[in-house]
Design an enzyme around this catalytic site. Structure first.
Site, PDB file in Angstrom:
ATOM      1  CG  ASP A 160      34.852 -65.880 -17.233  1.00 22.90           C
ATOM      2  OD1 ASP A 160      34.392 -64.875 -17.772  1.00 22.90           O
ATOM      3  OD2 ASP A 160      35.816 -66.538 -17.702  1.00 22.90           O
TER       4      ASP A 160
ATOM      5  CG  ASP B 101      37.187 -63.132 -18.950  1.00 25.07           C
ATOM      6  OD1 ASP B 101      37.627 -64.308 -18.860  1.00 25.07           O
ATOM      7  OD2 ASP B 101      36.053 -62.876 -19.356  1.00 25.07           O
TER       8      ASP B 101
ATOM      9  CG  ASP C 259      32.560 -61.324 -17.962  1.00 23.62           C
ATOM     10  OD1 ASP C 259      32.781 -60.097 -17.900  1.00 23.62           O
ATOM     11  OD2 ASP C 259      32.338 -61.931 -19.024  1.00 23.62           O
TER      12      ASP C 259
HETATM   13  N1  DCP Z   1      30.410 -68.539 -23.043  1.00 18.63           N
HETATM   14  C1  DCP Z   1      29.850 -68.986 -24.220  1.00 18.63           C
HETATM   15  N2  DCP Z   1      29.288 -68.103 -25.089  1.00 18.63           N
HETATM   16  C2  DCP Z   1      29.283 -66.793 -24.807  1.00 18.63           C
HETATM   17  C3  DCP Z   1      29.849 -66.316 -23.630  1.00 18.63           C
HETATM   18  C4  DCP Z   1      30.419 -67.221 -22.760  1.00 18.63           C
HETATM   19  O1  DCP Z   1      29.837 -70.177 -24.486  1.00 18.63           O
HETATM   20  N3  DCP Z   1      28.722 -65.934 -25.684  1.00 18.63           N
HETATM   21  C5  DCP Z   1      30.993 -69.477 -22.088  1.00 18.63           C
HETATM   22  C6  DCP Z   1      32.084 -70.306 -22.644  1.00 18.63           C
HETATM   23  C7  DCP Z   1      33.317 -69.692 -22.106  1.00 18.63           C
HETATM   24  C8  DCP Z   1      32.872 -69.055 -20.822  1.00 18.63           C
HETATM   25  O2  DCP Z   1      31.517 -68.756 -21.007  1.00 18.63           O
HETATM   26  O3  DCP Z   1      34.302 -70.648 -21.853  1.00 18.63           O
HETATM   27  C9  DCP Z   1      33.632 -67.846 -20.471  1.00 18.63           C
HETATM   28  O4  DCP Z   1      33.833 -67.004 -21.586  1.00 18.63           O
HETATM   29  P1  DCP Z   1      35.261 -66.408 -21.897  1.00 18.63           P
HETATM   30  O5  DCP Z   1      35.118 -65.587 -23.122  1.00 18.63           O
HETATM   31  O6  DCP Z   1      35.803 -65.750 -20.689  1.00 18.63           O
HETATM   32  O7  DCP Z   1      36.116 -67.697 -22.292  1.00 18.63           O
HETATM   33  P2  DCP Z   1      37.197 -68.512 -21.489  1.00 18.63           P
HETATM   34  O8  DCP Z   1      37.120 -68.213 -20.043  1.00 18.63           O
HETATM   35  O9  DCP Z   1      37.025 -69.915 -21.909  1.00 18.63           O
HETATM   36  O10 DCP Z   1      38.547 -68.003 -22.117  1.00 18.63           O
HETATM   37  P3  DCP Z   1      39.601 -66.952 -21.526  1.00 18.63           P
HETATM   38  O11 DCP Z   1      40.588 -67.781 -20.815  1.00 18.63           O
HETATM   39  O12 DCP Z   1      40.173 -66.272 -22.721  1.00 18.63           O
HETATM   40  O13 DCP Z   1      38.873 -66.005 -20.641  1.00 18.63           O
HETATM   41 MG    MG Z   2      37.270 -66.265 -19.285  1.00 17.24          MG
END
Ligand code: DCP
Ligand code: MG
Length: 393
Positions: A206, A204, A317
């Site tokens: 963010d 996604d 998000d």
């Molecule tokens: N985050 C977290 N715990 C949650 C939700 C979010 O620690 N319950 C934080 C850490 C993540 C960031 O928000 O790195 C964004 O969540 P993502 O699930 O989008 O994770 P990433 O962006 O790191 O991975 P991706 O590349 O798969 O989107």
């Molecule tokens: Mg993400």
């Protein structure tokens, strides 16, 4: 016979927030295997085991070179008997029987397919599997009631499974920026999550939104969402209100709670690159239609000769934070998830502090510690600053 003295032994600190973990992983086969077992545990409501495998994988991600033998791992933290068995299996036999078995198992495959639907968590998938639903087709035939998120998730399943590229993330960033400054001049957006850590793809995109004047951000999200909706950019959205209240006598809730900001889970309709237009190519009138997502390029709209649609669905998000919490939100939303977890564990266990995406509370002093930058927060925590690109634990 290898002379053990010649084998490089590694040493890494046990907290991931004490390590620099870049995207340059020298042990992808091992970390993929452990991550798969972590995922299986998480999908099976075994969070403790999940974290143990995530920690083991993260230790291997931090190593400066490929592991060639288990003797090199002596003394490394977070590698329990189970993880070591998996690693040894792979190093000695080229594969781990447990990982291969898990990958092939009907249960794991079904859990994966179903939880890959946006809006479907492990509990729902579990219930469906108990009802004999193992595939998207079976789900569609089953007559199960889906909520709005799940309906959107199913409808855009194929698109949402495709990794989002950095170029797509940037294109969405431009749209969100336009929305944000249209409804509140001076508001700022920051790319967070995996893309801020330098990842080239993500599941996604963010964004964190704030305004330099405290309080001006109140009520911002509904306006941004309305703007995006009026321009036809949203295929789905659900906004949750800010529910964070700074407690006078310390954090009332566990510091790990991530969901207290005003937040919007959405699915964007992103026009194809040719339709978006880029700064490098000359601008035809068509190209001004980054806004095109709405009018021309709908399902009913004209289709190119190929018959392909000219847009795709992307998970986005949005999070709104008051400027006073911005540094905490930025740190908390940059990830990785394990890095965040380890930061909070470090704060709690080693510093008697509670860290969340809103604030840092010092239990000994009985007060909140204010910060305007991530660097300051690391300093409060007694940690060397780790830049986003080295938080890929
Ligand atoms: N985050 C977290 N715990 C949650 C939700 C979010 O620690 N319950 C934080 C850490 C993540 C960031 O928000 O790195 C964004 O969540 P993502 O699930 O989008 O994770 P990433 O962006 O790191 O991975 P991706 O590349 O798969 O989107
Ligand atoms: Mg993400």
């Amino acid at each position: 016979q290898i002379d053990e003295a010649e084998v490089v032994a590694f040493s890494v600190p046990s907290y991931a927030c004490l390590r620099r973990t870049t995207l340059d992983n020298h042990n992808p086969v091992l970390t993929d295997a452990l991550s798969l077992l972590a995922e299986n545990a998480e999908l099976s409501d075994e969070d403790g085991r999940g974290v143990a495998f995530r920690r083991a994988a993260a230790v291997l991600k931090a190593l400066p070179e490929p592991v060639t033998g288990v003797t090199q791992l002596r003394g490394l933290p977070c590698l329990g008997g189970h993880s070591l068995r998996v690693i040894r299996d792979i190093l000695e036999n080229g594969a781990s029987s447990e990982v291969e078995f898990t990958k092939q198992s009907e249960r794991f495959k079904a859990l994966k397919v179903l939880t890959d639907i946006f809006g479907v968590g492990a509990k729902t998938a579990e219930r469906w599997i108990r009802d004999g639903i193992h595939s998207l087709h079976q789900l569609q035939e089953s007559g199960q009631t889906l909520n709005r998120a799940q309906q959107a998730g199913l409808e855009h399943y194929d698109d949402l499974k495709q990794p989002v590229t950095k170029a797509e993330a940037d294109a969405i960033g431009e749209i969100v920026e336009e929305a944000v400054v249209s409804v509140l001049p001076g508001a700022q957006i920051t790319l967070i999550g995996g893309f801020r850590r330098g990842k080239l793809t993500g599941h996604d995109v963010d964004f964190l939104i704030t305004h330099p004047e405290e309080g001006r951000e109140v009520g911002l999200m509904p306006k941004v969402v309305s703007w995006l909706e009026s321009q036809g950019f949203l295929l789905y959205q659900k906004t949750t209100r800010n529910s964070y209240l700074e407690a006078k006598d310390g954090p009332a809730r566990p510091a790990s709670n991530m969901d207290r900001f005003e937040r919007c889970f959405s699915i964007f309709k992103l026009a194809d690159a040719e339709k978006r237009g880029t700064k490098q190519t000359e601008n035809t009138p068509e190209d001004t239609c980054r806004l095109a997502a709405h009018s021309q390029v709908t399902d009913e709209g004209p289709k190119p000769a190929s018959g392909h649609r000219r847009w795709r669905a992307v998970r986005v998000d949005l999070v709104v934070s008051p400027i006073s919490q911005f540094a905490f939100a930025l740190l908390g939303w940059t990830g990785s998830k394990l890095f965040e977890r380890e930061l909070r564990r470090w704060a709690g266990h080693e510093k008697a502090m509670s860290l969340s995406s809103h604030a840092l509370y010092d239990n000994k002093q009985g007060r909140y510690l204010k910060a305007t930058s991530e660097e300051e927060i690391f300093t409060y925590l007694g940690l060397e600053y780790i830049p986003p690109s080295e938080r890929n634990a």
